[in-house]
Design an enzyme around this catalytic site. Structure first.
Site, mmCIF file in Angstrom:
data_model
loop_
_atom_site.group_PDB
_atom_site.id
_atom_site.type_symbol
_atom_site.label_atom_id
_atom_site.label_comp_id
_atom_site.label_asym_id
_atom_site.label_seq_id
_atom_site.Cartn_x
_atom_site.Cartn_y
_atom_site.Cartn_z
ATOM 1 C CG ASP A 95 -21.132 23.328 32.323
ATOM 2 O OD1 ASP A 95 -22.157 23.986 32.018
ATOM 3 O OD2 ASP A 95 -20.952 22.159 31.936
ATOM 4 C CG HIS A 96 -22.775 25.703 28.912
ATOM 5 N ND1 HIS A 96 -22.497 24.506 29.525
ATOM 6 C CD2 HIS A 96 -23.022 25.411 27.606
ATOM 7 C CE1 HIS A 96 -22.574 23.533 28.627
ATOM 8 N NE2 HIS A 96 -22.884 24.055 27.456
ATOM 9 C CG ASP A 160 -24.595 19.661 26.850
ATOM 10 O OD1 ASP A 160 -24.344 20.872 26.926
ATOM 11 O OD2 ASP A 160 -23.889 18.851 26.210
ATOM 12 N NE ARG A 448 -21.726 19.380 18.570
ATOM 13 C CZ ARG A 448 -22.719 19.314 19.436
ATOM 14 N NH1 ARG A 448 -22.986 20.340 20.212
ATOM 15 N NH2 ARG A 448 -23.464 18.241 19.515
ATOM 16 C CB SER A 643 -25.913 22.500 20.933
ATOM 17 O OG SER A 643 -26.584 22.739 22.137
ATOM 18 N NE ARG A 645 -27.060 25.824 21.352
ATOM 19 C CZ ARG A 645 -25.907 26.239 20.832
ATOM 20 N NH1 ARG A 645 -25.899 27.183 19.921
ATOM 21 N NH2 ARG A 645 -24.764 25.751 21.229
#
Length: 755
Positions: A95-96, A160, A448, A643, A645
């Site tokens: 999806d990213h 995520d 965000r 995030s 990440r």
């Protein structure tokens, strides 16, 4: 269909015994959060009471979810773990990596072309290791999880930060770095400090222009971006029961913006309705058998101040619609007060774009409420003053919304319907109307709104609101528009007023989809070959990190002293850099380029102590690495916010950063640093941040005695030869110190699997 129903039945089969035992040991009634935590202990039945905010606890999550940007690194790590198959149900969602530009069909075609090798890698590695794969266009990970995998009383982790969305279906769902996910994929325990508990009591009913989104916008204003750190937020009360399941998901989703470990709601009728509407009657039937265990004990909600560490009460009858921002999601302003605030601060009043969707607000109900406003604009001949973009949450949502005419309403308004993907919410937006870095305003229903987040422009002022409020503001084209009180002039010159939005909780004709986009893995994936080209710019097989030796922690150079907010977006930007998420060396070229240097207030401009010249952060760091010199990053409060990440930890580690010393950490980032074998430290005295000078060298005097609950002593050697000695705190336990000594948590897993 109900995925993994046998696993869910197993969770419910153990729940009563484990919760009853926990209640006996704790000696008092339990919150929902405690019931889920104690029923998911790695050792099975509880044997001791844990201290909130102090005890590290091993848990056994039920499932894992990964999105394509983070899944690359997570699965590259899992390939090193020596396991033939994941130990718990796991999914990957693409999806990213889909950029929003022209519209769904063209954008998806472009993504399938430009990111083909990444999608092929993820599909093949998923097939090999028993992982469910959701193709590009299938939907946004958190909406797909809510529709297919979330279940009341379960525990899941995801790579995520908005994994917390599944709290809308009564889960404890927590965002983690890929290394944490690899532990669980490999059949090991997952460690978490037992969270504190914040209770939010909701009374009354939302109505009119107020929505579930406004609950969390209000909470964000109360708690700020770090007020929920280390805590689970549990919502309860009649007001909570009156919310839809997807509305609950919206609230939980944005709990990540206050730093909360996760957020959740007790199982109720709205969750049961949603389970049945999404084809999971069997899950609802099983949940109903243990219904009393899927919410807090009655005494808890009757006297919440005795059972929670903090209580917030919100009367939904009095709650007003909010827009939060710009540049931070906790700057909360009721809609009617925004005009004066904008003029006082010099925020642009004209609104260029209204963006609806993202994992936060892309449900069927969200689209119906926004569409009810859009339809009024068409019917009342109001020409929208802003551009519109729509991101449906999943192919099931999109297909159903198209069938029911919702998407046509938006298209009649001139909106662009983008792919079922994250798009602008994570910086995947080719915004053609911008000519440079001009000052402008956008409104969106995302979670965000950090600087540069949506479009890369530091001067884009982004405001967060509900889908229906975004629609109204965008139609008016003015940030100070208050649809509850203000009127608009239509094409006939008439003064018209927008009516209150109308939403439909669940589609009257049911959900429908032709191809949801799911690919099940082979039962036996041993014959599947995972290919990664050595020449690839997008993918790179990992080499294990070497342990940082005590002697390397003498003569450590300052890389950057970051000033103010330093999120994971500042440390490892998304947007165009997403394409390198599977190639550690290439993506390392964006390391800390968004962080503000405290000494000159510039970004990506730091002093090279070897040459005395200034250069980009990664460029200077690579010169230190070439000389075998370790470095340190110094930061402010809530370092690593945002995030999950883990690239924000792996990139500095790869380039030779040994330690990060800050005033305070965001939870996920601190864990990610630990997992990668780095030192994540906090100032014992925050004022020592001011002692750090641009040419400093750091000596870790007692690193050889690194131990739990023992401060580290650091000597600062300044350019003039003077010295300061400071103390640094840490939260490492014995296992985490072993990660440091072995070079990473993954190195420990490999060692144990090889034994």
């Amino acid at each position: 269909m109900a995925f993994d129903i046998d696993m869910i039945k197993g969770v419910y089969a153990n729940m009563a015994e484990r919760v009853d035992k926990a209640r006996e040991i704790v000696g008092k009634p339990l919150t929902l959060s405690e019931k889920i935590l104690y029923s998911h202990l790695w050792d099975g039945n509880p044997s001791k009471a844990f201290t909130r905010g102090k005890d590290y606890v091993d848990f056994a999550p039920d499932r894992i979810a990964c999105q394509d940007a983070t899944a690359q690194m997570a699965l590259l790590q899992f390939m090193q773990a020596g396991k033939p198959k994941v130990a718990v149900p796991t999914t990957v969602h693409c999806d990213h990596l889909i950029q929003a530009k022209s519209g769904a069909a063209a954008d998806l075609k472009s993504a399938n072309s430009t990111s083909a090798e990444v999608f092929d890698f993820l599909e093949s590695v998923s097939n090999k290791y028993g992982i469910g794969f959701w193709k590009p266009g299938a939907g946004i990970i958190h909406q797909v999880v809510l529709e297919n995998y979330a279940f009341p009383g379960g525990m899941m982790i995801g790579t995520d930060s908005h994994t917390v969305n599944a709290g809308g279906l009564g889960m404890v769902a927590i965002g983690v770095g890929g290394a944490d996910a690899v532990d669980v994929m490999a059949g090991m325990a997952w460690e978490l400090k037992f969270p504190k508990l914040i209770g939010v009591k909701l009374t009354g009913n939302i109505s009119g222009w107020t929505s579930a989104k406004d609950v969390i916008l209000k909470v964000a204003g109360i708690l700020t971006v770090k007020g929920g750190t280390g805590a689970i937020i549990e919502y309860f009360g009649e007001g909570a029961k009156n919310l839809s399941c997807t509305g609950k998901g919206t609230i939980c989703n944005m709990g990540a913006e206050v730093g909360a470990t996760t957020s959740t709601f007790g199982y109720d009728d709205s969750m049961e309705r949603y389970l049945r509407a999404t084809g999971r009657n069997e899950v609802a039937d099983e949940a109903n058998k243990v219904r009393e265990y899927l919410t807090a004990d009655a005494e808890v909600y009757a006297n919440p101040e005795q059972y929670f560490d903090e209580i917030i009460e919100i009367n939904l009858d009095e709650l007003r619609p909010h827009l939060n921002g710009p540049f931070t999601p906790d700057l909360a302003t009721p809609v009617g007060e925004l005009g004066a605030k904008a003029r006082e601060n010099g925020w642009p009043i004209n609104v260029e774009w209204g963006l609806i969707g993202s994992c936060t607000n892309s449900s069927y109900e969200d689209l119906t409420r926004a569409a009810s406003i859009a339809k009024q604009a068409v019917d009342k001949k109001i020409k929208p003053k802003s551009d519109f973009g729509i991101n449906p949450g999943s192919e099931q949502i999109r297909y159903t919304a198209e069938r029911d005419g919702l998407l046509q309403i938006f298209e009649n308004l001139g909106a662009t319907v983008f792919t079922n993907a994250c798009g602008p919410c994570i910086g995947q937006w080719d915004r053609s109307d911008l000519k440079g870095e001009e000052k402008n305003t956008i409104v969106h229903s995302f979670n965000r709104n950090f600087s540069k987040r949506a479009d890369g422009n530091p001067n884009t002022h982004a405001f967060v609101g509900s889908p229906e409020m975004v629609a109204a503001i965008a139609i008016s084209g003015k940030l100070d528009f208050d649809p509850m009180n203000d009127t608009l002039i239509n094409e006939d010159g008439e003064e018209v007023k927008l009516d209150e939005p109308m939403g439909i909780e669940l589609p009257v004709k049911g959900f429908e989809v032709e191809d949801a986009g799911y690919l099940a893995p082979d039962e036996d994936g041993t014959g599947v070959e995972v290919k990664v080209s050595p020449e690839s710019e997008r993918l790179q097989l990992l080499e294990p990190f070497l342990p940082i030796q005590p002697e390397e922690l003498q003569g450590v150079k300052l890389l950057i002293k970051a000033f103010g907010k330093c999120t994971t977006d500042h440390i490892s930007m998304a947007g165009p850099w997403l394409r390198f998420r599977g190639h550690l060396d290439n993506i390392a070229n964006n390391t800390l380029i968004g962080a503000v240097n405290a000494f000159n207030k510039k970004t990506n401009f730091v002093k090279n102590q070897l040459t005395g010249e200034y250069g980009g952060v990664p460029d200077v760091q690579r010169q230190y690495k070439a000389k075998g010199i370790k470095t340190i990053v110094v930061g402010d409060h809530n370092y690593g916010e945002g995030s999950s990440r883990e690239h924000a930890a792996m990139q500095p580690r790869h380039l030779g950063v040994a330690a990060v010393l800050v005033k305070s950490f965001a939870r996920i980032h601190e864990t990610n640093l630990k997992k990668q074998g780095m030192l994540g430290l906090t100032f014992a005295n925050e004022s020592d941040y001011d002692l750090i000078q641009e040419d400093d060298t750091f000596n870790f005097l007692d690193i050889a005695e690194f131990a739990p609950d023992k401060q580290l002593t650091i000597e600062l050697v300044h350019a003039d030869g003077s010295k300061d000695v400071i103390k640094a705190n840490h939260t490492y336990n014995d296992a985490q110190i072993n990660w440091f000594k072995e070079g990473s948590a993954l190195n420990v897993i490999k060692k144990e699997n090889a034994a």
